[in-house]
Scaffold this motif. Structure first.
Motif, PDB file in Angstrom:
ATOM      1  N   GLY B  36      21.171  34.216  15.784  1.00 45.60           N
ATOM      2  CA  GLY B  36      22.216  34.190  16.798  1.00 45.60           C
ATOM      3  C   GLY B  36      22.768  32.824  17.145  1.00 45.60           C
ATOM      4  N   TYR B  37      22.396  31.792  16.392  1.00 44.30           N
ATOM      5  CA  TYR B  37      22.932  30.457  16.680  1.00 44.30           C
ATOM      6  C   TYR B  37      24.381  30.398  16.223  1.00 44.30           C
ATOM      7  CZ  TYR B  37      18.323  28.956  18.067  1.00 44.30           C
ATOM      8  OH  TYR B  37      17.135  28.837  18.742  1.00 44.30           O
ATOM      9  N   ALA B  38      25.253  29.892  17.094  1.00 48.80           N
ATOM     10  CA  ALA B  38      26.688  29.847  16.809  1.00 48.80           C
ATOM     11  C   ALA B  38      27.033  28.543  16.095  1.00 48.80           C
ATOM     12  CB  ALA B  38      27.476  29.950  18.111  1.00 48.80           C
ATOM     13  N   PHE B 106      23.157  27.909  25.619  1.00 44.20           N
ATOM     14  CA  PHE B 106      24.056  27.817  24.484  1.00 44.20           C
ATOM     15  C   PHE B 106      23.227  27.441  23.253  1.00 44.20           C
ATOM     16  CE2 PHE B 106      27.040  24.866  22.100  1.00 44.20           C
ATOM     17  CZ  PHE B 106      27.752  25.882  21.488  1.00 44.20           C
ATOM     18  N   LYS B 107      23.224  28.341  22.271  1.00 42.32           N
ATOM     19  CA  LYS B 107      22.492  28.085  21.024  1.00 42.32           C
ATOM     20  C   LYS B 107      23.501  27.738  19.951  1.00 42.32           C
ATOM     21  CE  LYS B 107      19.209  31.876  21.844  1.00 42.32           C
ATOM     22  NZ  LYS B 107      18.355  32.862  21.173  1.00 42.32           N
ATOM     23  N   ARG B 108      23.337  26.591  19.306  1.00 40.92           N
ATOM     24  CA  ARG B 108      24.278  26.274  18.238  1.00 40.92           C
ATOM     25  C   ARG B 108      23.536  25.667  17.054  1.00 40.92           C
ATOM     26  NH1 ARG B 108      22.848  21.843  17.289  1.00 40.92           N
ATOM     27  NH2 ARG B 108      23.855  19.813  17.385  1.00 40.92           N
ATOM     28  N   TYR B 109      24.103  25.875  15.861  1.00 39.04           N
ATOM     29  CA  TYR B 109      23.668  25.103  14.703  1.00 39.04           C
ATOM     30  C   TYR B 109      24.840  24.273  14.233  1.00 39.04           C
ATOM     31  CZ  TYR B 109      26.093  28.137  11.307  1.00 39.04           C
ATOM     32  OH  TYR B 109      27.037  28.820  10.590  1.00 39.04           O
ATOM     33  N   GLN B 110      24.524  23.210  13.508  1.00 39.17           N
ATOM     34  CA  GLN B 110      25.552  22.265  13.074  1.00 39.17           C
ATOM     35  C   GLN B 110      25.054  21.605  11.796  1.00 39.17           C
ATOM     36  OE1 GLN B 110      26.784  19.803  16.335  1.00 39.17           O
ATOM     37  NE2 GLN B 110      28.147  18.528  15.083  1.00 39.17           N
ATOM     38  N   ILE B 111      25.862  21.674  10.758  1.00 38.40           N
ATOM     39  CA  ILE B 111      25.482  21.126   9.446  1.00 38.40           C
ATOM     40  C   ILE B 111      26.562  20.158   9.013  1.00 38.40           C
ATOM     41  CG2 ILE B 111      25.017  21.678   7.026  1.00 38.40           C
ATOM     42  CD1 ILE B 111      24.022  24.447   7.939  1.00 38.40           C
ATOM     43  N   GLN B 112      26.278  18.873   9.063  1.00 34.04           N
ATOM     44  CA  GLN B 112      27.294  17.866   8.771  1.00 34.04           C
ATOM     45  C   GLN B 112      26.649  16.581   8.290  1.00 34.04           C
ATOM     46  OE1 GLN B 112      29.766  18.790  12.735  1.00 34.04           O
ATOM     47  NE2 GLN B 112      30.680  17.118  11.550  1.00 34.04           N
TER      48      GLN B 112
END
Lengths: 445, 445
Positions: B36-38, B106-112
């Motif tokens: 569920g991470y946005a 707020f759950k988020r993922y980020q790939i950069q």
């Protein structure tokens, strides 16, 4: 820290917007891969001297420097680096650097941000994502790849929820042969003038051509050529009807018609059309050139451009010709989001929120979630054991369609579609959401 | 252009390596989304003043500047920008900037990619890709998220073809409570010393502590605490057996044991272990801290680290606590590729190359390819109508398993597995490759 404000020219999206952007990138990637294009990612920086080789772009480059390079070190420091402003210069360098290990013709796609120090304006960013495909040959590259890349892009763009696109094509050989045959020597000057046709209109372009030394009949002929467009071989007849003869022009017309024929054979005749005013200012194009507009959003300008270049790179021993197209993803996504043309059905991947009866029972909810995820269903556990109304609001605020209620004391579990209110018994080992609810849907209006 | 050479610290891969890297990124993303991470992507740049807020990292920042900013403009130019050196500083800014529109927690993922102007060395890059997950609360954030992020990462890493990992966890409250209770006031100084334990050994750490003013028994107690590790509640007993009493320490031990219990409940007891020497030098951690090693490759250092911070950001009105973990993808992939531990089964997505009988029949081959692609089979058409041997070599050089031969003059089509030589009649409307040949396979040794 005070509330920060956005930086002009550096777009960012809320999670629902990023879901739309990822959908666009995933679809593009899938089409590229279905056509056998291999993935390449290059570093963000190139030596400044390589970035400046195309002189005209020098204004746009961002240089980078280590903050703590002191003055002495700066004198002796390694050659200066800049952020790439496109993915073509890095590709040329990558091909030369790895030529011995790449199989040619080499087809690659590349999806990365690029940076340009331009004045930000609508649809023009300082940081934006490009999605490029190119085919690179060693010494030679058959013409049919100029057809292929257009068809791959037509298919890739058709897979997006964006309505129709129009890929306008031209061939440099037509224009160059034509201009030379009517006695215009400054071919690049004419191309630059014609390139402004949509922006400034034919009268102003005519003035420019006259100011460049063209006679009235030469200027008229250039504008007559630029006015021709069409989707089939009759385009070539209309060019020939202007009465100009040139071998180079004939070669170009043959290629242009072959491209239109290839489009028709692939049922893309309505998407790929010849438009003889497409000039593409850059001087390194030598064959087909492409520009793509989003139907109904022509003011946005080209969302996908490129062309054939006989010398992408050369290492002295070998020359590498190429042909490629580049999608301006950020510009496209900014328009899609800004006009509400495309949206995501929810702002998180989650399809199911599992409610928590009380804090001690969180492990029960965790097990339900794990069972659902093991079958590929994106699932979160509620952050708190608050009243069910509050837990349902947690899901609702994110657009999550389902809330799961573990049964207390061995009672059967239930799952509720919070849109319809429909609630029924369910088993976490077998229940499935409708396919359209499994992942966020990205749809056009 | 002479053949370019790689830039130290800016890793790039050949296409087969990029296929491995993409596989790693795809798997991580899928696990994050299943939980569920946005998705969030932030711009590459931040105002320099924000990047330098954590003083200790100031040495690592790359600043950017427009090449054609002249000296006068430079004086008046907008505040200076730098490339982000992690994804946490941008997240903090993004959360503050969009707080009104983000649902909390707020759950988020980020790939950069991120950039650090460090001296390049093995496993340390100037540009590298990170894959982060974080959960951010508004004002409060329940402890159970400190368990959740560890379990999500354990699952994400287990989905990679990399063998085992060990996520070592500790809790700042244990160390801080313990140090305070034995009269060590400079908690950060002790943490920094303990952080070097693996690198310089206990004798040298003891010396450092003594030099910081610790008594011999204080230094010994710190080292005794750091020597404790284990996978279950007995860890807390071993800490208590050192004879030190502290409420803060007890809170930390309770959390540490709850994390181990959570791991055991999720069958991750062998992966998540308490290790009281994990210090994480950074001063903003306030609860659980994490470090992850690849079993058998401990010399690589941590491939996934993070922790709980009570104040990720604050806008005066509200404080945003968070907990997160960050995978150093480039470091991991460089090791996997460099040691041959993981490889891709081919260097292009293509499963089938369709041969071309002669140049006029290219449209026939194009139709076969389109039919295969329409059913999701990645397919290329041979670039030339050369002898079949040469067309087969085109496929073979790329590792493509199948070559398709359109039947001449209405004869049935045939498909050849060029690995086994097996060749049989096939229909482009129904034939399928074995599932394991459909896309490149990425496998561990």
């Amino acid at each position: 820290m005070a509330r920060p404000t956005p930086l002009s020219g550096f777009p960012e999206w809320l999670p629902a917007g990023r879901i739309v952007e990822q959908h666009v990138l995933d679809r593009l990637r899938r089409t590229f891969e279905l056509h056998g294009y291999a993935p390449v990612a290059t570093r963000a920086v190139e030596p400044l001297e390589d970035l400046l080789r195309k002189g005209e772009t020098s204004k746009e480059v961002y240089t980078i420097q280590r903050l703590h390079d002191d003055a002495e070190a700066a004198g002796a420091r390694e050659r200066q680096l800049g952020l790439h402003f496109d993915l073509t210069v890095p590709l040329a360098r990558y091909v030369l650097e790895n030529a011995g290990q790449l199989p040619f013709p080499f087809k690659r796609y590349q999806i990365q941000p690029v940076w340009r120090g331009e004045r930000p304006q609508e649809g023009r960013f300082r940081e934006f994502t490009q999605a490029d495909i190119d085919v690179i040959g060693a010494e030679d590259l058959p013409f049919h790849f100029e057809v292929e890349v257009a068809l791959v892009m037509a298919e890739a763009l058709a897979a997006l929820p964006i309505g129709g696109v129009r890929i306008a094509v031209n061939n440099r050989k037509v224009a160059e042969g034509f201009y030379a045959a009517i006695g215009m020597e400054d071919v690049e000057g004419v191309l630059r003038a014609i390139d402004k046709l949509d922006k400034i209109g034919p009268a102003a372009v005519e003035e420019t051509l006259l100011a460049q030394g063209a006679s009235a009949s030469q200027a008229r002929a250039c504008l007559d050529l630029a006015a021709i467009s069409g989707a089939d071989a009759r385009v070539a007849d209309r060019v020939r009807a202007l009465g100009v003869r040139s071998d180079l022009m004939e070669t170009g017309l043959g290629e242009l018609v072959a491209l239109l024929d290839g489009a028709a054979a692939a049922d893309a005749a309505g998407t790929i059309v010849a438009d003889l005013k497409i000039a593409r200012g850059l001087d390194y194009y030598t064959g087909t050139v492409y520009e793509t507009t989003l139907v109904g959003h022509e003011s946005l300008g080209s969302i996908c451009s490129g062309g054939r270049y006989d010398s992408l790179a050369s290492d002295g021993a070998r020359t590498y010709p190429g042909v490629g197209l580049s999608v301006g993803v950020s510009r496209l996504v900014a328009r899609l989001l800004g006009t509400g043309l495309v949206s995501a059905s929810r702002q998180v991947p989650t399809a199911v929120v599992v409610a928590v009866l009380n804090d001690e029972d969180r492990p029960v909810s965790n097990r339900v979630a794990a069972a659902l995820r093991a079958r590929g269903i994106p699932t979160e556990v509620s952050p708190s054991a608050a009243k069910f109304g509050k837990q349902i609001r947690y899901a609702d605020r994110r657009g999550v369609p389902f809330v799961w209620f573990p049964g207390a004391d061995g009672a059967p579990h239930q799952v509720k579609d919070i849109r319809s209110g429909d609630q029924r018994e369910a088993d976490s080992g077998t229940w499935e959401p409708p396919a359209e609810d499994l992942w966020p849907q990205v749809t056009g209006r």
